[in-house]
Design an enzyme around this catalytic site. Structure first.
Site, PDB file in Angstrom:
ATOM      1  NE  ARG A  15      34.839  -9.023  29.032  1.00 41.49           N
ATOM      2  CZ  ARG A  15      35.227  -9.061  27.766  1.00 41.49           C
ATOM      3  NH1 ARG A  15      35.826 -10.132  27.299  1.00 41.49           N
ATOM      4  NH2 ARG A  15      35.028  -8.036  26.966  1.00 41.49           N
ATOM      5  CB  SER A 103      31.144 -10.097  25.878  1.00 39.00           C
ATOM      6  OG  SER A 103      31.362  -9.939  24.512  1.00 39.00           O
ATOM      7  CG  HIS A 104      33.364 -13.392  23.284  1.00 35.21           C
ATOM      8  ND1 HIS A 104      33.467 -12.024  23.207  1.00 35.21           N
ATOM      9  CD2 HIS A 104      34.623 -13.868  23.373  1.00 35.21           C
ATOM     10  CE1 HIS A 104      34.764 -11.701  23.244  1.00 35.21           C
ATOM     11  NE2 HIS A 104      35.475 -12.796  23.354  1.00 35.21           N
ATOM     12  CE  LYS A 113      30.715  -5.744  25.792  1.00 37.13           C
ATOM     13  NZ  LYS A 113      30.213  -6.364  24.538  1.00 37.13           N
ATOM     14  CG  ASP A 239      28.213 -11.455  20.576  1.00 33.01           C
ATOM     15  OD1 ASP A 239      27.097 -10.963  20.316  1.00 33.01           O
ATOM     16  OD2 ASP A 239      29.127 -10.805  21.127  1.00 33.01           O
ATOM     17  CG  ASP A 241      27.095  -8.733  24.302  1.00 31.43           C
ATOM     18  OD1 ASP A 241      27.635  -9.340  23.352  1.00 31.43           O
ATOM     19  OD2 ASP A 241      27.513  -7.626  24.722  1.00 31.43           O
ATOM     20  CG  ASP A 243      28.397  -6.761  21.201  1.00 30.66           C
ATOM     21  OD1 ASP A 243      28.732  -7.927  20.907  1.00 30.66           O
ATOM     22  OD2 ASP A 243      28.941  -6.110  22.120  1.00 30.66           O
ATOM     23  NE  ARG A 244      31.800 -10.636  19.499  1.00 32.20           N
ATOM     24  CZ  ARG A 244      32.398 -11.823  19.342  1.00 32.20           C
ATOM     25  NH1 ARG A 244      33.148 -12.069  18.297  1.00 32.20           N
ATOM     26  NH2 ARG A 244      32.239 -12.750  20.244  1.00 32.20           N
ATOM     27  CG  HIS A 326      32.417  -5.588  18.117  1.00 27.70           C
ATOM     28  ND1 HIS A 326      31.452  -5.438  19.076  1.00 27.70           N
ATOM     29  CD2 HIS A 326      33.344  -6.421  18.655  1.00 27.70           C
ATOM     30  CE1 HIS A 326      31.776  -6.137  20.157  1.00 27.70           C
ATOM     31  NE2 HIS A 326      32.919  -6.749  19.925  1.00 27.70           N
TER      32      HIS A 326
END
Length: 460
Positions: A15, A103-104, A113, A239, A241, A243-244, A326
Site C-alpha cells: 500500500r 481499501s479504506h 492484496k 467499505d 473495496d 470486503d467489510r 472483515h
C-alpha cells in the site's frame, strides 16, 4: 531493476501513495516478482481485479505486464469488489489472484492484496517479494504469459442467490460510499428479493460524498438519515473495496462487527455443532461466553485479515470475524472476507422474524469506546507495546493476554493496546460493564503507558 520503496511493503498487503511511493514502475516490478514466485509455486495463471480508484486501470495494467513477463497468464476480471477477485480464483480455477485496491485509505492511495496458490501473502512472504527484486531473482520468459478477460459478476451473484434465501421481502438502505461495491451490491440485493434505498452506488474514485469506511460512525450518518426518512427497516454500508460491512438499525444504532458475529455464530453453530469461532483481540468479551453457551469453541486471535484467514485455514473453523468488519464464512462459502456475502447472510437471519430490529438490538452489548489511536513515529508503536509487555503493572487485572499487543482483562471489562500493522499508531480499545469502570481501566492504562513512555500524548 527498479526497487520499490520499502515502506509500501506492509504486514498484510502492499500500500502506498500513487505516483509517489506507489508508481506504475514499482507495481510492474512487484508483478514480475509475484509472477516469478508463482512460477516457483507451480502456478500458471493469476486473476487480477481492481477497485474504483482513478489509478486502478494504470496500476492493474502495470501489474499484469510484470506478471506476464515471468510467463504467467493473467485473467483480468475488471473493476470489481475485492471479494469478487478472490471468488475469481475459485471460479476460474487460477487458485491465485491480486486485487488492486486502496481499501479504506484516502483517494490518493492504492495497493495490492495478493493470494498465491490459495495462500494469502502477508508478513515475510510480502517482504520476500521485495527481496526477489533486490536480488534480481526474477524469471523472464521467452514468451510472455497470455492476457485474457473474464466477467465473474454473473457467476458470483448466481452463487449467492442460489445459497442465501430470505424468508420475506425486505426494504434495505445500502450505502456503497462510491466504492466498487456499488458495481455489484444493488443487483445482488435486488436479486435476493430486497427493495432498496440506494446511497452513493455510483463508483467514483474521488469519493465525493463521504469516505467509504463503515467502521467510523461519522461515515454512517447518511444511512442513519435515510433510515429515519424512509420506511426501510435496516441499513447496510460497505467499505471502498467491498470486503467489510457496517450495519445500522432503524433507530440509528450501529451494530458493530463483534455483535454481528454473535448473530452469525449462533446461526452457524446450529448447523455445525461444536464449531470453532475465531475473533480478533479487539472484539467484545461478551463473545466467548455467547459462543460457549451455543456449544461452540471460542478462539481469540491476532488482528489482520491475512492472519485471520491463515488461522481459519489451519483450524478448519466454519466462521471468523474481526472488529474492523472483515467476516469470513467457511460454512457455505469460501472462507474469504466478503462484505456483500456477509450482508446477504445477515438479511437471511433477520428476515426470519417479522422485524429485523429486535433481533439486532437484543444482542448483548457493553459500554465501550471506539478505536482510539496514539499517533507516533514509524517503529515507535511496537517499541511502546514491547515495553508495556515487559515492564507495566496493571492494578486489579485478572489476566493479561499478549498474542497481539496487550489485552488486560478485569472482572468488569478490558483494555487493549496494540501496534497497528498498517499505520504508525498504537490502537486502544476499552470495554466495561459501565462508564465508571471504563474510566478506571483507562486510568490504569494511562499510568502504565506514561510509565513506560513519558510525554506520550494520549487520546483519552
Amino acid at each position: 531493476m527498479f526497487v520499490p520503496a520499502p515502506e509500501i511493503f506492509k504486514a498484510y498487503d502492499i500500500r502506498g501513495i500513487v505516483d509517489k511511493t506507489l508508481t506504475a514502475e514499482a507495481v510492474r516490478a512487484i508483478g514480475h516478482a509475484l509472477g516469478s514466485e508463482a512460477v516457483a509455486r507451480g502456478q500458471q495463471a493469476i486473476a487480477v481485479g481492481r477497485d474504483g480508484r482513478l489509478s486502478g486501470p494504470e496500476l492493474a495494467g502495470a501489474l499484469a505486464d510484470g506478471i506476464r513477463a515471468a510467463g504467467v497468464d493473467v485473467v483480468d476480471v475488471g473493476c470489481v469488489p475485492t471479494p469478487l477477485t478472490y471468488f475469481a480464483a475459485y471460479e476460474l480455477g487460477t487458485n491465485s489472484c491480486v486485487s488492486v485496491t486502496g481499501s479504506h485509505n484516502p483517494p490518493d492511495y492504492n495497493g495490492l492484496k495478493m493470494v498465491l496458490g490459495g495462500q494469502t501473502l502477508f508478513g515475510e512472504l510480502i517482504q520476500a517479494l521485495r527481496q526477489r527484486i533486490i536480488d534480481g531473482d526474477l524469471v523472464t520468459a521467452a514468451v510472455p504469459g497470455k492476457l485474457t478477460h473474464a466477467n465473474v459478476v454473473p457467476a458470483y451473484v448466481e452463487k449467492i442467490v442460489g445459497d442465501v434465501k430470505l424468508s420475506r421481502p425486505m426494504k434495505v438502505v445500502i450505502d456503497c460510499g462510491n466504492g466498487v461495491a456499488g458495481a455489484v451490491a444493488p443487483e445482488l440485493f435486488k436479486r435476493l428479493g430486497c427493495e432498496l434505498v440506494e446511497l452513493f452506488c455510483e463508483v467514483d474514485g474521488n469519493f465525493p460524498n463521504h469516505h467509504p469506511d463503515p467502521s467510523k460512525p461519522e461515515n454512517l450518518a447518511d444511512v442513519i438519515r435515510a433510515l429515519r426518512e424512509t420506511d426501510a427497516e435496516i441499513g447496510l454500508a460497505f467499505d471502498g473495496d467491498g470486503d467489510r460491512l457496517g450495519v445500522v438499525t432503524k433507530d440509528g444504532e450501529i451494530i458493530f462487527p463483534d455483535r454481528q458475529l454473535m448473530l452469525f455464530a449462533e446461526d452457524v453453530l446450529s448447523r455445525v455443532p461444536g464449531g470453532e469461532i475465531i475473533y480478533d483481540v479487539k472484539c467484545t468479551r461478551n463473545l466467548a461466553g455467547w459462543i460457549r453457551d451455543r456449544g461452540g469453541k471460542p478462539t481469540m486471535w491476532n488482528t489482520g485479515h491475512a492472519l485471520v484467514k491463515a488461522k481459519l485455514k489451519e483450524t478448519g473453523a466454519p466462521l471468523a470475524g474481526e472488529m474492523s468488519g472483515h467476516v469470513f464464512f467457511k460454512e457455505r462459502w469460501y472462507g474469504f472476507d466478503d462484505g456483500l456475502y456477509t450482508g446477504a447472510r445477515l438479511l437471511e437471519i433477520v428476515s426470519r422474524q417479522p422485524d429485523a430490529n429486535p433481533v439486532l438490538k437484543g444482542l448483548p452489548n457493553a459500554t465501550s469506546t471506539p478505536e482510539l489511536n496514539i499517533k507516533m513515529n514509524e517503529g515507535e508503536p511496537f517499541a511502546l507495546v514491547d515495553k508495556l509487555k515487559a515492564e507495566a503493572k496493571f492494578e486489579g487485572a485478572e489476566s493479561i493476554l499478549t498474542i497481539d499487543g496487550v489485552r488486560v482483562e478485569y472482572a468488569d471489562g478490558f483494555g487493549l493496546a496494540r501496534p497497528s500493522n498498517t499505520t504508525p499508531v498504537v490502537v486502544l480499545r476499552f470495554e466495561a460493564d459501565n462508564q465508571a469502570a471504563i474510566e478506571r481501566i483507562q486510568a490504569d492504562f494511562r499510568r502504565a503507558i506514561e510509565g513506560v513512555w513519558p510525554g506520550v500524548k494520549l487520546p483519552f
